[in-house]
Design an enzyme around this catalytic site. Structure first.
Site, PDB file in Angstrom:
ATOM      1  N   HIS A   1     155.243 141.771 -27.828  1.00 25.84           N
ATOM      2  CA  HIS A   1     156.336 141.155 -28.743  1.00 25.84           C
ATOM      3  C   HIS A   1     156.916 139.720 -28.209  1.00 25.84           C
ATOM      4  CE1 HIS A   1     156.717 145.353 -29.459  1.00 25.84           C
ATOM      5  NE2 HIS A   1     155.511 144.433 -30.396  1.00 25.84           N
TER       6      HIS A   1
ATOM      7  N   ASP B   1     155.023 147.323 -23.301  1.00 22.32           N
ATOM      8  CA  ASP B   1     154.420 147.662 -24.029  1.00 22.32           C
ATOM      9  C   ASP B   1     152.761 146.368 -24.775  1.00 22.32           C
ATOM     10  OD1 ASP B   1     155.492 145.470 -24.036  1.00 22.32           O
ATOM     11  OD2 ASP B   1     156.939 146.166 -26.135  1.00 22.32           O
TER      12      ASP B   1
ATOM     13  N   ASP C   1     156.907 140.753 -22.797  1.00 25.16           N
ATOM     14  CA  ASP C   1     157.123 141.991 -23.379  1.00 25.16           C
ATOM     15  C   ASP C   1     155.483 141.701 -24.631  1.00 25.16           C
ATOM     16  OD1 ASP C   1     159.189 143.902 -24.690  1.00 25.16           O
ATOM     17  OD2 ASP C   1     157.817 143.277 -26.033  1.00 25.16           O
TER      18      ASP C   1
ATOM     19  N   HIS D   1     164.594 140.026 -29.311  1.00 23.59           N
ATOM     20  CA  HIS D   1     164.975 139.463 -30.556  1.00 23.59           C
ATOM     21  C   HIS D   1     165.961 139.082 -31.087  1.00 23.59           C
ATOM     22  CE1 HIS D   1     161.090 140.822 -30.456  1.00 23.59           C
ATOM     23  NE2 HIS D   1     160.588 141.887 -30.544  1.00 23.59           N
TER      24      HIS D   1
END
Length: 320
Positions: A167, A242, A165, A117
């Site tokens: 996200h 995740d 991931d 990110h």
């Protein structure tokens, strides 16, 4: 198989902070106890020069010198401290070091990392610097400086980022937009953070509640499309825990067996093509932190098997 850690740099987080800092040391302890063939090595700190291959000088200075304004730190999600800055440098250094090892041994890892990110000029979502982006640029720079036997320069090193991931890797996608030398692939929750996605080379949004069969089918299709569009010399794999059904932030329903099959498929895809693989652990926020650590430990078990296959090759059959 070599793996680099930086868990000795623990951030002084406030009580009730949702980031599971303890998982990194727990994973290292699990590997030391159960997988002694994983060579655990303290991560070096990334240099300012390495960070500057991706990040702006103003942002590097703000983090390393502790002058980042509150809004920048709020977006990252961590308060500033000397440990925060040092951990950020070591997390990047671990992936850089693992990438160098992977080019000679086939596989290597960072016990943390996957900080996807982070943009060139800011962080976000518990990510300070973008370790995979920096490591990709370091490898490309070092690769281009090496000449072939006839004295000519090598062709540019092509890089693929396989981001699994839960996200989307918005920072990574933004950093490499318009760059034909790096292909970014992301399978992620469609309605999950970040809510404003960045366009990568191949984005595969998944619905809430997606299970093993649909997830693995989507991965298979994505790998086929990757092969048709990129011939990478190295792959960076973000093996996020995740997507697991027990994750507090994931919103998918992938079982532990499903994640093991995912890891095996990515690693086999690279092995079949003799593409060196660098993997990082990325996110994992299990309701039970032990579940997250177990998923990550399984990733290392799978990787160790493929690393042993690489060691069975003649040295001149490896990428060096």
């Amino acid at each position: 198989m070599q793996a680099f850690y930086s868990d000795q740099f623990v951030l002084p987080l406030p009580e009730g902070h949702r980031f599971p800092m303890a998982k990194y040391r727990m994973l290292r302890d699990q590997l030391a106890q159960h997988l002694p063939e994983v060579r655990l090595t303290e991560a070096p700190a990334a240099t300012r020069g390495e960070l500057a291959l991706v990040h702006t000088q103003a942002y590097i200075d703000a983090i390393l010198e502790g002058t980042a304004v509150p809004a920048v730190l709020r977006e990252i999600g961590f308060p500033w401290s000397p440990a925060m800055a040092e951990r950020a440098r070591r997390s990047v250094g671990a992936t850089v070091a693992a990438a160098r090892v992977a080019l000679t041994e086939g596989l290597a890892a960072n016990l943390a990392g996957g900080t996807h990110h982070a943009y060139a000029d800011k962080g976000g979502g518990f990510c300070v610097f973008n370790d995979v982006a920096v490591a990709a640029r370091v490898l490309q720079a070092e690769w281009s400086r090496t000449r072939l036997a006839d004295g000519s320069h090598r062709p540019a090193l092509q890089v693929a980022v396989i981001d699994l991931d839960v996200h989307q890797g918005n920072g990574t996608a933004h950093i490499f937009q318009g760059d034909d030398s790096v292909f970014t692939l992301s399978l992620h929750g469609d309605k999950n953070f970040p809510f404003r996605k960045e366009a990568g080379d191949l984005d595969v949004p998944l619905p809430d509640g997606c299970g093993d069969a649909d997830y693995l089918a989507a991965l298979e299709q994505a790998l086929q499309r990757l092969e048709g569009q990129c011939q990478p010399g190295v792959v960076f794999y973000l093996a996020g825990a995740d997507p697991h059904e027990g994750d507090r932030l994931g919103r998918l329903n992938i079982t532990a067996d499903g994640l093991e099959a995912r890891d095996r498929r990515v690693m086999d895809w690279c092995w079949q093509r003799r593409i060196p693989l660098v993997f990082t652990m990325a996110g994992g926020y299990g309701t039970k932190i032990e579940d997250t650590v177990q998923v990550q430990r399984t990733t290392y078990q799978v990787a160790l098997g493929y690393w042993k296959r690489w060691q069975g090759l003649q040295p001149n059959a490896r990428l060096a």
